[in-house]
Design a protein around this motif. Structure first.
Motif, PDB file in Angstrom:
ATOM      1  N   ILE A  45       0.840  -1.200   0.000  1.00 13.67           N
ATOM      2  CA  ILE A  45       0.000   0.000   0.000  1.00 13.67           C
ATOM      3  C   ILE A  45       0.876   1.250   0.000  1.00 13.67           C
ATOM      4  O   ILE A  45       0.639   2.201  -0.764  1.00 13.67           O
ATOM      5  CB  ILE A  45      -0.940   0.014   1.227  1.00 13.67           C
ATOM      6  N   THR A  49       1.177   3.954  -3.207  1.00 10.63           N
ATOM      7  CA  THR A  49       0.828   5.376  -3.078  1.00 10.63           C
ATOM      8  C   THR A  49       2.004   6.280  -3.424  1.00 10.63           C
ATOM      9  O   THR A  49       1.809   7.400  -3.898  1.00 10.63           O
ATOM     10  CB  THR A  49       0.347   5.686  -1.651  1.00 10.63           C
ATOM     11  N   ASP A  52       2.566   5.869  -7.684  1.00 10.57           N
ATOM     12  CA  ASP A  52       1.519   6.362  -8.579  1.00 10.57           C
ATOM     13  C   ASP A  52       1.166   7.803  -8.219  1.00 10.57           C
ATOM     14  O   ASP A  52       0.661   8.079  -7.127  1.00 10.57           O
ATOM     15  CB  ASP A  52       0.278   5.464  -8.471  1.00 10.57           C
ATOM     16  N   LEU A  55      -2.262   8.786  -6.901  1.00  7.79           N
ATOM     17  CA  LEU A  55      -2.592   8.482  -5.500  1.00  7.79           C
ATOM     18  C   LEU A  55      -2.001   9.491  -4.523  1.00  7.79           C
ATOM     19  O   LEU A  55      -2.055   9.283  -3.318  1.00  7.79           O
ATOM     20  CB  LEU A  55      -2.107   7.071  -5.140  1.00  7.79           C
ATOM     21  N   HIS A  56      -1.441  10.587  -5.054  1.00  2.00           N
ATOM     22  CA  HIS A  56      -0.879  11.623  -4.189  1.00  2.00           C
ATOM     23  C   HIS A  56      -1.998  12.577  -3.762  1.00  2.00           C
ATOM     24  O   HIS A  56      -1.994  13.772  -4.068  1.00  2.00           O
ATOM     25  CB  HIS A  56       0.238  12.374  -4.913  1.00  2.00           C
ATOM     26  N   TYR A  60      -5.093   8.957   0.313  1.00  2.00           N
ATOM     27  CA  TYR A  60      -4.047   7.938   0.217  1.00  2.00           C
ATOM     28  C   TYR A  60      -2.809   8.311   1.030  1.00  2.00           C
ATOM     29  O   TYR A  60      -2.043   7.433   1.431  1.00  2.00           O
ATOM     30  CB  TYR A  60      -3.696   7.690  -1.257  1.00  2.00           C
ATOM     31  N   PHE A  61      -2.631   9.602   1.285  1.00  4.13           N
ATOM     32  CA  PHE A  61      -1.565  10.031   2.192  1.00  4.13           C
ATOM     33  C   PHE A  61      -1.844   9.500   3.601  1.00  4.13           C
ATOM     34  O   PHE A  61      -0.948   8.955   4.261  1.00  4.13           O
ATOM     35  CB  PHE A  61      -1.475  11.557   2.203  1.00  4.13           C
ATOM     36  N   SER A  64      -1.474   5.594   3.612  1.00  4.96           N
ATOM     37  CA  SER A  64      -0.083   5.132   3.675  1.00  4.96           C
ATOM     38  C   SER A  64       0.480   5.282   5.081  1.00  4.96           C
ATOM     39  O   SER A  64       1.249   4.438   5.548  1.00  4.96           O
ATOM     40  CB  SER A  64       0.783   5.884   2.670  1.00  4.96           C
ATOM     41  N   SER A 291      -8.080  -2.294  -0.786  1.00  2.00           N
ATOM     42  CA  SER A 291      -7.768  -2.548  -2.193  1.00  2.00           C
ATOM     43  C   SER A 291      -8.805  -3.424  -2.896  1.00  2.00           C
ATOM     44  O   SER A 291      -8.757  -3.575  -4.118  1.00  2.00           O
ATOM     45  CB  SER A 291      -6.396  -3.226  -2.317  1.00  2.00           C
ATOM     46  N   ASP A 296      -8.420   2.778  -8.088  1.00  2.00           N
ATOM     47  CA  ASP A 296      -7.213   3.609  -8.091  1.00  2.00           C
ATOM     48  C   ASP A 296      -6.047   2.884  -7.448  1.00  2.00           C
ATOM     49  O   ASP A 296      -4.916   2.919  -7.953  1.00  2.00           O
ATOM     50  CB  ASP A 296      -7.473   4.928  -7.352  1.00  2.00           C
ATOM     51  N   LEU A 297      -6.315   2.224  -6.324  1.00  2.00           N
ATOM     52  CA  LEU A 297      -5.257   1.508  -5.625  1.00  2.00           C
ATOM     53  C   LEU A 297      -4.811   0.281  -6.411  1.00  2.00           C
ATOM     54  O   LEU A 297      -3.616  -0.047  -6.450  1.00  2.00           O
ATOM     55  CB  LEU A 297      -5.736   1.104  -4.232  1.00  2.00           C
ATOM     56  N   GLY A 300      -2.524   1.496  -8.992  1.00  2.00           N
ATOM     57  CA  GLY A 300      -1.228   1.812  -8.407  1.00  2.00           C
ATOM     58  C   GLY A 300      -0.388   0.567  -8.171  1.00  2.00           C
ATOM     59  O   GLY A 300       0.830   0.575  -8.397  1.00  2.00           O
TER      60      GLY A 300
END
Length: 322
Positions: A45, A49, A52, A55-56, A60-61, A64, A291, A296-297, A300
Motif C-alpha cells: 500500500i 501510493t 503512482d 494516489l498523491h 491515500y496520504f 499510507s 484494495s 485507483d489503488l 497503483g
C-alpha cells in the motif's frame, strides 16, 4: 516482601496462548503467516501510493501513514512472541517489556487518530467538495499527522513513566502474549489508583472522543448522500468511504470486544484470544479491505509491479549484453 524485591524486577514471563509443546509449532506458523501478510500487504500500500502520482491525494496520504503504523503495531508484539516460541522461552526483560508497552501504546493511539482524520477527510470530500483542496491541502494534512504523532507520543511517554514508578515482584507472570498496559498495572504491588485514573481518562477522552468524531462525520456524510439526486452519484459517494467505515467498525468492535469479554468472564485466556483480533487480524485485513474495490489503488499496485518487471527486464538485458 522486602522493598528491594519489589522494585528491582529483572524480567517477566509472557505466558502466551498455551504451554502445550505440541501446539507451539502450529501457533508459530499461524502467527508468522499473519505477520508476513500484514507487513507485505501494508508495505505494498505504501509503495503503491508513492509510485503512482494519481494516489498523491489526502486520502491515500493518510492511508499510507495508517499502513506504516499497522506495520509498527504488529512488529511491536509478534516478533517477540515468535522468538519466545522458537527459543522455548517465555522471558522478557523489564526494560524490553517497558519498551514494548510504550510502542504498543504509541501505535494504538496513532491508529485511533488516523482513523479519525480519515473520517474527517471523507466528510470534507463528500459534504464540501468545492472547498476540499483548500481545507485538505498538503500543509494541513501533514500538520494533522504531525499532531497525531505528538499527542500519541506524549501519551505513550506519560503511561510509560507512570509504570516505571510502580513496584513489582522479582518475577511476574503476564497472562498475555505481550506487555499490555492494563496487565502491567494489574500486576503491580504498589498503589495503582493514579495509573488507572489516567488510563481510563485517556481511553474515554481519546478513544471515546475519536469515536464520537467518526460517528459525527459519518452522520453528516449520510445526510449529504441522501441529498444527492442520482443513484449513481449516491453509490459513488458511499463507495469512497465504505472501506474506511469497514476498517473503523472492525477496529473498534474488536477492541471493545476485548475489554467486554475480559470484564464479563474475568478469563485471561479469552482476553488474549480476543486481543488477537485488533492487534493482528485487523492490521492484516486493512490492505485487503482498502484494495478490494478500489480501482485507483489496484492501478497503483499494477503500476508498481509493472515498474519492477521493467527493471528486472533491463537488468537481464544488460547481463546478456555483457
Amino acid at each position: 516482601m522486602a522493598q528491594g524485591n519489589q522494585t528491582k524486577v529483572s524480567e517477566f514471563l509472557l505466558m502466551g496462548f498455551s504451554e502445550d509443546p505440541e501446539l507451539q509449532p502450529l501457533i508459530f506458523g499461524f502467527f508468522l503467516s499473519m505477520y508476513l501478510i500484514t507487513v507485505f500487504g501494508n508495505l505494498l500500500i505504501i509503495l503503491a501510493t508513492i509510485s503512482d502520482s494519481h494516489l498523491h491525494t489526502p486520502m491515500y496520504f493518510f492511508l499510507s501513514n495508517l499502513s506504516f503504523v499497522d506495520i509498527g503495531f504488529t512488529s511491536t508484539t509478534i516478533p517477540k512472541m515468535l522468538w519466545n516460541i522458537h527459543t522455548q522461552s517465555q522471558v522478557i526483560t523489564y526494560e524490553a517489556c517497558i519498551f514494548q508497552m510504550h510502542f504498543f501504546t504509541l501505535f494504538i493511539g496513532l491508529d485511533i487518530f488516523l482513523l479519525t482524520v480519515m473520517a474527517y477527510d471523507r466528510f470534507v470530500a463528500i459534504c464540501h467538495p468545492l472547498h476540499y483542496t483548500v481545507l485538505m491541502n498538503p500543509r494541513i494534512c501533514g500538520l494533522m499527522v504531525l499532531v497525531s504523532w505528538i499527542i500519541s507520543l506524549l501519551h505513550a511517554l506519560l503511561e510509560s513513566l507512570m509504570v516505571l514508578q510502580l513496584s513489582f515482584c522479582t518475577v511476574l507472570e503476564i497472562p498475555h502474549f505481550f506487555c499490555e498496559l492494563n496487565q502491567m498495572i494489574q500486576l503491580a504491588n504498589s498503589d495503582t489508583f493514579l495509573n488507572n485514573m489516567v488510563m481510563y481518562f485517556v481511553a474515554v477522552f481519546l478513544a471515546g472522543g475519536s469515536l464520537f468524531g467518526i460517528i459525527y462525520s459519518y452522520s453528516k456524510i449520510m445526510f449529504c448522500i441522501r441529498e444527492i439526486s442520482s443513484s449513481q452519484g449516491k453509490y459513488k459517494a458511499f463507495s469512497t468511504c465504505a472501506s474506511h467505515l469497514s476498517v473503523v467498525s472492525l477496529f473498534y468492535c474488536t477492541g471493545l470486544g476485548v475489554y467486554l469479554s475480559s470484564a464479563a468472564t474475568h478469563s485471561s485466556h479469552s482476553s488474549v484470544t480476543a486481543s488477537v483480533m485488533y492487534t493482528v487480524v485487523t492490521p492484516m485485513l486493512n490492505p485487503f479491505i482498502y484494495s478490494l474495490r478500489n480501482k485507483d489503488l489496484k492501478r497503483g499496485l499494477k503500476m508498481l509491479f509493472g515498474k519492477e518487471n521493467t527493471k528486472v527486464s533491463i537488468v537481464l538485458g544488460l547481463e546478456k549484453c555483457l
